[in-house]
Design a protein around this motif. Structure first.
Motif, PDB file in Angstrom:
ATOM      1  N   TYR A  68       0.858  -1.375   0.066  1.00 40.57           N
ATOM      2  CA  TYR A  68      -0.066   0.061   0.091  1.00 40.57           C
ATOM      3  C   TYR A  68       0.767   1.150  -0.089  1.00 40.57           C
ATOM      4  CZ  TYR A  68      -3.237  -3.474   1.551  1.00 40.57           C
ATOM      5  OH  TYR A  68      -3.970  -4.685   1.706  1.00 40.57           O
ATOM      6  N   TRP A  69       2.191   1.010  -0.285  1.00 40.55           N
ATOM      7  CA  TRP A  69       3.169   2.370  -0.080  1.00 40.55           C
ATOM      8  C   TRP A  69       2.839   3.382  -1.296  1.00 40.55           C
ATOM      9  CZ3 TRP A  69       6.662   3.485  -3.775  1.00 40.55           C
ATOM     10  CH2 TRP A  69       6.989   2.651  -4.665  1.00 40.55           C
ATOM     11  N   MET A  70       2.507   2.842  -2.510  1.00 43.63           N
ATOM     12  CA  MET A  70       2.705   3.808  -3.423  1.00 43.63           C
ATOM     13  C   MET A  70       2.170   4.894  -3.367  1.00 43.63           C
ATOM     14  SD  MET A  70       4.127   4.225  -6.522  1.00 43.63           S
ATOM     15  CE  MET A  70       4.656   2.468  -7.221  1.00 43.63           C
ATOM     16  N   PRO A  71       0.550   4.882  -3.226  1.00 39.28           N
ATOM     17  CA  PRO A  71      -0.256   6.286  -3.298  1.00 39.28           C
ATOM     18  C   PRO A  71       0.500   7.473  -2.136  1.00 39.28           C
ATOM     19  CG  PRO A  71      -1.448   4.567  -2.949  1.00 39.28           C
ATOM     20  CD  PRO A  71      -0.221   3.839  -2.819  1.00 39.28           C
ATOM     21  N   ILE A  72       0.775   6.725  -0.984  1.00 41.18           N
ATOM     22  CA  ILE A  72       1.489   7.711   0.073  1.00 41.18           C
ATOM     23  C   ILE A  72       2.790   8.183  -0.377  1.00 41.18           C
ATOM     24  CG2 ILE A  72       2.398   7.656   2.343  1.00 41.18           C
ATOM     25  CD1 ILE A  72       0.779   4.932   2.806  1.00 41.18           C
ATOM     26  N   PHE A  73       3.752   7.397  -1.218  1.00 43.85           N
ATOM     27  CA  PHE A  73       4.766   7.593  -1.752  1.00 43.85           C
ATOM     28  C   PHE A  73       4.635   8.860  -2.673  1.00 43.85           C
ATOM     29  CE2 PHE A  73       8.522   7.564  -4.384  1.00 43.85           C
ATOM     30  CZ  PHE A  73       9.688   7.525  -3.328  1.00 43.85           C
ATOM     31  N   SER A  79       7.852  16.488  -1.573  1.00 41.83           N
ATOM     32  CA  SER A  79       8.076  17.541  -0.246  1.00 41.83           C
ATOM     33  C   SER A  79       8.910  16.836   0.881  1.00 41.83           C
ATOM     34  CB  SER A  79       6.800  17.809   0.346  1.00 41.83           C
ATOM     35  OG  SER A  79       5.975  16.760   0.835  1.00 41.83           O
ATOM     36  N   CYS A  80       9.275  15.562   0.750  1.00 42.16           N
ATOM     37  CA  CYS A  80       9.953  14.838   1.848  1.00 42.16           C
ATOM     38  C   CYS A  80      11.078  13.862   1.247  1.00 42.16           C
ATOM     39  CB  CYS A  80       8.910  13.886   2.578  1.00 42.16           C
ATOM     40  SG  CYS A  80       7.719  14.794   3.636  1.00 42.16           S
ATOM     41  N   ASN A  81      11.962  13.648   1.980  1.00 45.34           N
ATOM     42  CA  ASN A  81      12.833  12.269   1.700  1.00 45.34           C
ATOM     43  C   ASN A  81      12.343  11.150   2.153  1.00 45.34           C
ATOM     44  OD1 ASN A  81      14.770  14.419   0.743  1.00 45.34           O
ATOM     45  ND2 ASN A  81      15.168  14.972   2.761  1.00 45.34           N
ATOM     46  N   ILE A  82      12.101  10.229   1.572  1.00 49.72           N
ATOM     47  CA  ILE A  82      11.556   9.131   2.170  1.00 49.72           C
ATOM     48  C   ILE A  82      12.207   7.802   2.073  1.00 49.72           C
ATOM     49  CG2 ILE A  82       9.319   7.660   1.833  1.00 49.72           C
ATOM     50  CD1 ILE A  82       7.904  10.049   0.225  1.00 49.72           C
ATOM     51  N   THR A  83      12.347   7.041   3.053  1.00 50.85           N
ATOM     52  CA  THR A  83      12.996   6.018   3.350  1.00 50.85           C
ATOM     53  C   THR A  83      11.958   4.949   3.174  1.00 50.85           C
ATOM     54  OG1 THR A  83      14.859   6.848   4.449  1.00 50.85           O
ATOM     55  CG2 THR A  83      14.685   4.491   4.914  1.00 50.85           C
ATOM     56  N   LEU A  84      11.946   3.920   2.214  1.00 49.26           N
ATOM     57  CA  LEU A  84      11.360   2.729   2.400  1.00 49.26           C
ATOM     58  C   LEU A  84      12.107   1.698   2.852  1.00 49.26           C
ATOM     59  CD1 LEU A  84       9.666   3.156  -1.286  1.00 49.26           C
ATOM     60  CD2 LEU A  84       8.599   3.577   0.791  1.00 49.26           C
ATOM     61  N   CYS A 124      10.562   8.824 -13.446  1.00 49.50           N
ATOM     62  CA  CYS A 124      10.405   8.684 -15.025  1.00 49.50           C
ATOM     63  C   CYS A 124      11.068   7.083 -15.276  1.00 49.50           C
ATOM     64  CB  CYS A 124      11.397   9.321 -15.814  1.00 49.50           C
ATOM     65  SG  CYS A 124      13.274   9.405 -15.131  1.00 49.50           S
ATOM     66  N   ILE A 125      11.732   6.528 -14.487  1.00 47.04           N
ATOM     67  CA  ILE A 125      12.458   5.045 -14.502  1.00 47.04           C
ATOM     68  C   ILE A 125      11.153   4.140 -13.926  1.00 47.04           C
ATOM     69  CG2 ILE A 125      13.976   3.452 -13.514  1.00 47.04           C
ATOM     70  CD1 ILE A 125      15.031   5.376 -15.649  1.00 47.04           C
ATOM     71  N   ARG A 126      10.581   4.677 -12.866  1.00 54.07           N
ATOM     72  CA  ARG A 126       9.235   3.830 -12.519  1.00 54.07           C
ATOM     73  C   ARG A 126       8.254   3.849 -13.440  1.00 54.07           C
ATOM     74  NH1 ARG A 126       9.746   7.161  -7.689  1.00 54.07           N
ATOM     75  NH2 ARG A 126       7.687   8.045  -7.928  1.00 54.07           N
ATOM     76  N   GLN A 127       7.926   4.888 -14.269  1.00 55.00           N
ATOM     77  CA  GLN A 127       7.061   4.793 -15.215  1.00 55.00           C
ATOM     78  C   GLN A 127       7.525   3.682 -16.332  1.00 55.00           C
ATOM     79  OE1 GLN A 127       6.208   8.902 -16.401  1.00 55.00           O
ATOM     80  NE2 GLN A 127       5.561   9.356 -14.130  1.00 55.00           N
ATOM     81  N   LEU A 128       8.673   3.967 -16.633  1.00 56.75           N
ATOM     82  CA  LEU A 128       9.008   3.176 -17.778  1.00 56.75           C
ATOM     83  C   LEU A 128       9.114   1.552 -17.458  1.00 56.75           C
ATOM     84  CD1 LEU A 128      10.680   2.745 -20.419  1.00 56.75           C
ATOM     85  CD2 LEU A 128      12.861   3.048 -19.288  1.00 56.75           C
ATOM     86  N   ARG A 129       9.581   1.288 -16.002  1.00 60.19           N
ATOM     87  CA  ARG A 129       9.342  -0.175 -15.588  1.00 60.19           C
ATOM     88  C   ARG A 129       7.884  -0.617 -15.638  1.00 60.19           C
ATOM     89  NH1 ARG A 129      12.619  -0.607  -9.865  1.00 60.19           N
ATOM     90  NH2 ARG A 129      14.718  -0.803 -10.534  1.00 60.19           N
TER      91      ARG A 129
END
Length: 228
Positions: A68-73, A79-84, A124-129
């Motif tokens: 469920y991480w994607m919408p939050i990310f 605005s944030c530096n996110i560590t998954l 851009c890389i995530r979209q390409l993936r």
């Protein structure tokens, strides 16, 4: 020896399907205070989470890398530096488990930089993936359906695959479409259905086309043609 505080203001987020629990840890002169908030995972709720982080001057966030991480990310990325973090690295200590404790535990680990983050490529890389994965899925689906069609022909003893290099070429498809007009009649003239170098293989094609298509196999072939 006390652990070093790497992130004086940070947030641990415990992620669920319909809500998230955010715990903002603020450390001043070695003393940490916590603010806990619960937000829905609807866009409005996630925007409220983003606003809450902004108001508390918190730009460093850690959350579990679950499905469920994607919408939050997506909401917090700009605005944030996110560590998954992999869930096994932020597992809560034994005892009574609550969402608030989970979020606080993540924040406590993160403020000391004890969480190993997963690599996250740029948008851009995530979209390409995503596009390449979807293309791969469609390619596999099409290959599977082609195998089904070939199996229908084999069961009916229509041996086009033994004569032509591509069962899905123009000439072969023309023959298959003609077969579907009347599956009980395989003695039709092939001359006007084939093209180019295929005309040299006319005698072989006539032998290969001498089969019997059952109504069930014919229906399978029609379904493939409709969706190809």
């Amino acid at each position: 020896m006390a652990l070093k505080i790497v992130y004086p203001i940070c947030c641990g987020i415990d992620v669920h399907k319909t809500f998230v629990v955010a715990c903002i840890a603020s450390t001043i002169k070695g003393v940490t205070t916590y603010k806990r908030h619960r937000f829905s995972t609807y866009t409005k709720g996630l925007n409220q989470l983003s606003q809450c982080l902004y108001e508390n001057n918190c730009s460093d966030v850690c959350m579990e890398f679950i499905k469920y991480w994607m919408p939050i990310f997506n909401i917090l990325e700009d605005s944030c530096n996110i560590t998954l973090a992999h869930p096994k690295y932020v597992k809560a200590i034994r005892g009574k488990k609550t969402d608030k404790k989970d979020a606080k535990w993540i924040a406590d680990l993160f403020k000391h930089d004890l969480v190993a983050g997963s690599f996250m490529p740029p948008p851009c890389i995530r979209q390409l993936r995503e596009l390449m994965r979807y293309r791969f899925k469609l390619t596999n689906f099409m290959s599977s359906e082609k195998n089904r069609l070939q199996n229908c022909l084999t069961v009916s003893n229509i041996q086009l695959g033994n004569v032509v290099s591509d069962t899905f070429g123009i000439s072969s498809i023309n023959i298959i479409e003609k077969l579907l007009e009347n599956p009980l009649d395989t003695s039709f003239d092939l001359q006007h259905l084939i093209h180019g170098s295929m005309k040299k293989k006319l005698p072989e094609l006539e032998l290969a086309n001498d089969g019997f298509i059952t109504p069930e196999q014919a229906e399978k072939l029609r379904v493939f043609k409709q969706h190809s």
